[in-house]
Design a protein around this motif. Structure first.
Motif, short mmCIF file in Angstrom:
data_model
loop_
_atom_site.label_atom_id
_atom_site.label_comp_id
_atom_site.label_asym_id
_atom_site.label_seq_id
_atom_site.Cartn_x
_atom_site.Cartn_y
_atom_site.Cartn_z
N THR A 208 1.08 -1.23 0.12
CA THR A 208 -0.01 -0.14 -0.07
C THR A 208 0.85 1.08 0.04
O THR A 208 1.08 2.11 -1.00
N LEU A 209 1.49 1.56 1.23
CA LEU A 209 2.17 2.88 1.41
C LEU A 209 3.65 2.87 0.36
O LEU A 209 3.60 3.87 -0.39
N ALA A 210 4.28 1.89 0.31
CA ALA A 210 5.49 1.72 -0.51
C ALA A 210 4.87 1.86 -2.08
O ALA A 210 5.82 2.75 -2.66
N GLN A 211 3.99 1.21 -2.38
CA GLN A 211 3.52 1.34 -3.70
C GLN A 211 3.06 2.72 -4.16
O GLN A 211 3.34 3.49 -5.24
N GLY A 212 2.24 3.28 -3.33
CA GLY A 212 1.85 4.75 -3.26
C GLY A 212 2.92 5.74 -3.53
O GLY A 212 2.79 6.70 -4.41
N PHE A 213 3.92 5.60 -2.54
CA PHE A 213 5.06 6.47 -2.61
C PHE A 213 6.01 6.28 -4.02
O PHE A 213 6.28 7.40 -4.48
N ALA A 214 6.14 5.09 -4.30
CA ALA A 214 6.83 4.88 -5.73
C ALA A 214 5.73 5.68 -6.89
O ALA A 214 6.67 6.19 -7.59
N SER A 215 4.60 5.44 -6.83
CA SER A 215 3.65 6.05 -7.97
C SER A 215 3.82 7.72 -7.73
O SER A 215 3.96 8.37 -8.70
N ILE A 216 4.01 8.21 -6.45
CA ILE A 216 4.12 9.49 -6.19
C ILE A 216 5.34 10.18 -6.93
O ILE A 216 5.57 10.91 -7.47
N ARG A 246 -3.75 10.95 -0.73
CA ARG A 246 -4.73 10.89 0.15
C ARG A 246 -5.21 9.41 0.48
O ARG A 246 -5.22 9.16 1.29
N GLU A 247 -4.90 8.55 -0.61
CA GLU A 247 -4.98 7.26 -0.53
C GLU A 247 -4.03 6.51 0.60
O GLU A 247 -4.36 5.61 1.44
N ASN A 248 -2.68 7.01 0.33
CA ASN A 248 -1.90 6.52 1.11
C ASN A 248 -2.10 6.96 2.84
O ASN A 248 -1.89 6.17 3.61
N LEU A 249 -2.52 8.19 2.85
CA LEU A 249 -2.83 8.77 4.08
C LEU A 249 -4.10 7.82 4.72
O LEU A 249 -4.13 7.55 5.78
N THR A 250 -5.07 7.45 3.87
CA THR A 250 -6.11 6.56 4.49
C THR A 250 -5.63 5.15 4.69
O THR A 250 -5.75 4.49 5.77
N GLU A 251 -4.58 4.54 3.96
CA GLU A 251 -4.12 3.24 4.11
C GLU A 251 -3.23 3.61 5.68
O GLU A 251 -3.39 2.50 6.53
N ARG A 253 -3.53 5.32 8.12
CA ARG A 253 -4.78 5.26 9.36
C ARG A 253 -5.13 4.12 9.46
O ARG A 253 -5.46 3.74 10.62
N ALA A 254 -5.49 3.24 8.44
CA ALA A 254 -5.87 2.10 8.65
C ALA A 254 -4.79 1.07 9.48
O ALA A 254 -5.44 0.22 10.27
N LEU A 255 -3.41 1.23 9.03
CA LEU A 255 -2.69 0.28 9.45
C LEU A 255 -2.48 0.69 11.15
O LEU A 255 -2.05 -0.31 11.78
N VAL A 256 -2.67 1.84 11.54
CA VAL A 256 -2.35 2.27 12.86
C VAL A 256 -3.89 1.93 13.67
O VAL A 256 -4.01 2.24 14.76
N GLY A 257 -4.94 1.51 12.92
CA GLY A 257 -5.97 1.30 13.65
C GLY A 257 -7.24 2.39 13.82
O GLY A 257 -8.28 2.19 14.60
N SER A 258 -6.90 3.57 12.98
CA SER A 258 -8.01 4.66 13.09
C SER A 258 -8.73 4.60 12.27
O SER A 258 -9.67 5.71 12.09
N ALA A 259 -8.74 3.74 11.17
CA ALA A 259 -9.84 3.57 10.25
C ALA A 259 -9.99 2.23 10.10
O ALA A 259 -9.39 1.14 10.39
N ARG A 261 -10.10 -1.50 8.71
CA ARG A 261 -8.88 -2.22 8.24
C ARG A 261 -8.73 -2.17 6.87
O ARG A 261 -9.74 -2.36 6.37
N SER A 262 -7.66 -2.08 6.29
CA SER A 262 -7.20 -2.00 4.73
C SER A 262 -7.82 -0.77 3.96
O SER A 262 -7.09 -0.44 2.83
N GLY A 263 -8.69 0.13 4.44
CA GLY A 263 -9.09 1.49 3.98
C GLY A 263 -9.95 1.19 2.80
O GLY A 263 -10.39 2.19 1.91
#
Length: 393
Positions: A208-216, A246-251, A253-259, A261-263
């Motif tokens: 999720t995050l790594a792929q998103g950052f690579a895309s960014i 934005r999608e990375n931010l959602t992911e 938050r999901a990983l730390v349990g504030s959304a 799971r999986s987003g």
């Protein structure tokens, strides 16, 4: 000194314990009878004092942790003197020797000292009874015979006790080993759980995050190139950067349990894949051929298939040098299959290593699914992810 028996100890140890409890009950009953009796002051208060001294000594031995062996021997010495004196003061009190027999095994830590001390107890009540009755050959013989008979029983009990203690110690050792093994097993389970959780988090971050950052990063480089030559294209790429962030931010938050799971919103897998492919096409400009019919798939299956698609598309972006990508979603009699193909340069599957491909396999393995990779140099790549229907509602 024999400690309080534990669950699982031999019957003999429990018998000695309850015999000791019974002996103190008898002592208490005799003290009560003595208090209520109309005996002369000397026998009455003398016997009460002796029983009080014996009880106080027992409490001292039981509560003091220092030098338990020495205190045990001292207590047995007091016990011998007290039962001898009581046999002298009161008729019938010689029976206390029988009642107090367990004390010689409980408070003495060796076979021979226990036999000797119980024998001394027999001698004490014999002498005490003989002195009370008048020192004569007849009374001495009678008291000696009765005391010797009880002492013989004491010897049998004393001989049997070490065997019971050995069995108790062996059971205690086995219980301790079992408790240690259970603790080690629990610790192993805890460590395994921690390792599995770390692995799951690493897989989620990679997918999720790594792929998103690579895309960014890729979109940022492209937008910087197009900002002068093709401003409209650069604006579209900046929007993609914003959306990906934005999608990375959602992911995150999901990983730390504030959304949740999986987003992922509980959309059909086909709709989720359509959005992913549209974004991929906008970001890369590659030709996309997709066949994504609606199929029933639960949330766990949707996440697994989407992560496989995202990883496969990320690999196409980074390595394949392809011009066309195909994505086919299909429901088979026993499984749901997602196929991703490209016409890129391909690779040697036998030499392929990477966290992403391994993560795809593990995701599918957890669902009882399977990942099949077909590729060769210059022949493109085919990735087939399948999850069994039994995992779906």
């Amino acid at each position: 000194m024999l400690n309080r028996p534990q669950r699982g100890d031999p019957f003999w140890i429990w018998m000695l314990h309850w015999w000791e409890v019974f002996s103190w009950a008898i002592i208490g009953l005799l003290a009560l009878i003595t208090v209520l009796s109309d005996l002369p002051p000397w026998p009455k208060y003398g016997s009460l004092a002796l029983m009080a001294v014996l009880g106080a000594c027992c409490v001292l031995v039981r509560t003091r942790k220092a030098n338990p062996v020495r205190l045990g021997y001292a207590y047995v010495g007091v016990l011998i003197a007290v039962i001898g004196a009581l046999a002298y003061l009161r008729p019938g009190y010689g029976v206390l020797y029988t009642v107090m027999l367990p004390h010689f095994m409980i408070y003495v830590d060796a076979l021979i000292p226990a036999i000797v001390s119980s024998g001394l107890g027999a001698v004490a009540i014999t002498i005490g009874g003989a002195l009370r009755q008048g020192w004569s050959a007849g009374s001495l013989t009678t008291n000696t015979i009765s005391s010797a008979a009880v002492w013989a029983v004491a010897v049998l009990i004393t001989v049997a006790t070490p065997r019971a203690l050995a069995l108790r110690d062996e059971r205690a050792r086995l219980r301790s080993q079992l408790a240690d093994a259970q603790e080690e097993l629990a610790e192993a389970h805890r460590r395994r759980g921690m390792a599995e959780e770390r692995e799951r988090m690493a897989r989620e971050i990679h997918d999720t995050l790594a792929q998103g950052f690579a895309s960014i990063v890729a979109l940022t480089v492209a937008a910087r190139t197009n900002v002068h030559d093709d401003p409209a294209r650069a604006v579209d790429q900046l929007r993609s950067i914003e959306q990906t962030a934005r999608e990375n931010l959602t992911e995150a938050r999901a990983l730390v349990g504030s959304a949740p799971r999986s987003g992922l919103a509980p959309d059909p897998i086909s709709r989720t894949l359509h959005r992913t492919l549209r974004r991929f096409t906008e970001d890369t400009g590659l030709t996309m051929v997709a066949d994504l019919p609606d199929v029933d798939c639960d949330q766990t299956g949707r996440i697994a298939l989407l992560r496989c698609a995202q990883e496969a598309l990320a690999n196409v972006r980074k390595h394949a040098q392809a011009t066309t990508v195909g994505v086919v979603l299909a429901r088979r009699p026993e499984a749901i299959e997602l196929e991703i193909t490209d016409d890129g340069r391909g690779f040697d599957v036998s030499e392929s290593i990477g966290f992403g491909l391994d993560g795809m396999r593990r995701r599918l393995d957890e669902l009882g699914g399977e990942l099949t990779i077909t590729s060769a140099a210059g022949a493109g790549t085919r990735i087939l992810a399948a999850i069994p229907l039994r995992t779906n509602p």
